[in-house]
Design a protein around this motif. Structure first.
Motif, PDB file in Angstrom:
ATOM      1  N   LEU A   2      44.752  22.433  26.504  1.00 17.79           N
ATOM      2  CA  LEU A   2      44.212  23.750  26.129  1.00 17.79           C
ATOM      3  C   LEU A   2      42.798  23.876  26.665  1.00 17.79           C
ATOM      4  O   LEU A   2      41.980  22.970  26.497  1.00 17.79           O
ATOM      5  N   ILE A  47      43.187  31.968  20.114  1.00 19.19           N
ATOM      6  CA  ILE A  47      44.066  31.022  20.818  1.00 19.19           C
ATOM      7  C   ILE A  47      45.526  31.318  20.499  1.00 19.19           C
ATOM      8  O   ILE A  47      46.390  31.285  21.381  1.00 19.19           O
ATOM      9  N   THR A  59      43.723  29.092  28.549  1.00 23.41           N
ATOM     10  CA  THR A  59      44.923  28.571  29.215  1.00 23.41           C
ATOM     11  C   THR A  59      45.503  27.435  28.379  1.00 23.41           C
ATOM     12  O   THR A  59      44.770  26.633  27.799  1.00 23.41           O
ATOM     13  N   TYR A  60      46.823  27.402  28.330  1.00 23.34           N
ATOM     14  CA  TYR A  60      47.545  26.376  27.572  1.00 23.34           C
ATOM     15  C   TYR A  60      48.633  25.815  28.490  1.00 23.34           C
ATOM     16  O   TYR A  60      49.472  26.572  28.990  1.00 23.34           O
ATOM     17  N   GLU A  61      48.556  24.521  28.748  1.00 26.92           N
ATOM     18  CA  GLU A  61      49.490  23.852  29.667  1.00 26.92           C
ATOM     19  C   GLU A  61      49.603  24.614  30.998  1.00 26.92           C
ATOM     20  O   GLU A  61      50.692  24.818  31.524  1.00 26.92           O
ATOM     21  N   LEU A  78      52.990  26.284  20.630  1.00 20.93           N
ATOM     22  CA  LEU A  78      51.703  26.270  19.931  1.00 20.93           C
ATOM     23  C   LEU A  78      51.875  26.990  18.585  1.00 20.93           C
ATOM     24  O   LEU A  78      52.318  28.123  18.545  1.00 20.93           O
ATOM     25  N   LEU A 155      51.140  21.614  20.302  1.00 24.80           N
ATOM     26  CA  LEU A 155      49.762  21.756  19.818  1.00 24.80           C
ATOM     27  C   LEU A 155      49.798  22.481  18.479  1.00 24.80           C
ATOM     28  O   LEU A 155      50.371  23.564  18.370  1.00 24.80           O
TER      29      LEU A 155
END
Length: 234
Positions: A2, A47, A59-61, A78, A155
């Motif tokens: 993340l 988020i 950004t996530y993954e 998430l 996450l």
């Protein structure tokens, strides 16, 4: 895993979050600490897609998730446990858990996840047919964490898990958080109990009035004079 880069969040004329950046790597427990109104919950809600971001990027993954619908973000892996638990009091414990798995299709996998939650929280299993509103605060917190885990997140965002709980229950909740990480889930933890949070975290960020004012290894922050004075009551 993340990355939050220079995000800004406003509520009408109030500029709540100022150019905030943070990072969570796979396998870590990262904590955000700070006083009431510092912007911790606003950051988590941005988020998880519940607060719009005015500028900056999350950004996530590798996927940009800023300003994407919360239901889609849950589908990416998430999940958030909200402040104040927010269990559905007029539904049974089992029904609350099933609501956490609403995006999943395989009944066998959902059943397996429920057994994992029951292994983590034996008290939740004992009361599975009971209405969630009849549980104690600590039990409701366990249920709220279990409900988030039913989505099989990679996450997990935890917002003030110790709020309003007796010290002995707080100890139990923090042990459970450590066990969730051991089982392979990365954790971003927002917590006013800075001492307890930094004891179990790998790294931490200190927020003041919507900005990060200090960051570092949790053990370093625990022994930082300014942190001890402001947040550890020393």
């Amino acid at each position: 895993m993340l990355k939050v880069e220079n995000i800004n969040i406003s509520y009408g004329a109030i500029h709540a979050i100022h150019d905030l950046s943070l990072e969570v790597k796979s396998g870590e427990i990262v904590t955000l600490i700070g006083a009431n109104g510092a912007g911790k919950t606003s950051t988590l809600r941005a988020i998880s897609g519940l607060n719009p971001v005015k500028s900056g990027e999350i950004t996530y993954e590798g996927k940009v998730i800023s300003n994407i619908g919360a239901h889609k973000i849950v589908g990416y892996g998430l999940s958030q446990v909200p402040e104040g638990r927010r269990v559905f009091g007029d539904q049974t414990i089992e029904e609350n858990l099933l609501l956490g798995a609403y995006l999943r299709k395989s009944k066998a996998e959902i059943k397996a996840s429920m057994e994992e939650v029951f292994n983590l929280f034996p008290r939740v299993k004992e009361r599975r047919k009971q209405l969630a509103g009849t549980m104690s605060g600590g039990e409701q917190q366990m249920l709220a964490i279990g409900r988030a885990l039913m989505a099989k997140p990679r996450l997990l965002l935890l917002d003030e898990p110790s709020m309003g709980l007796a010290p002995i229950v707080v100890e139990e909740i923090f042990e459970i958080i450590k066990n969730i990480r051991k089982a392979g889930t990365t954790i971003l933890l927002v917590e006013q109990n800075a001492n307890a949070a930094l004891q179990i975290a790998d790294r931490g960020y200190v927020l003041e009035t919507g900005s990060v004012v200090l960051e570092g290894l949790a053990q370093d922050l625990l022994h930082d004079d300014s942190v001890r004075k402001a947040y550890l009551g020393e």
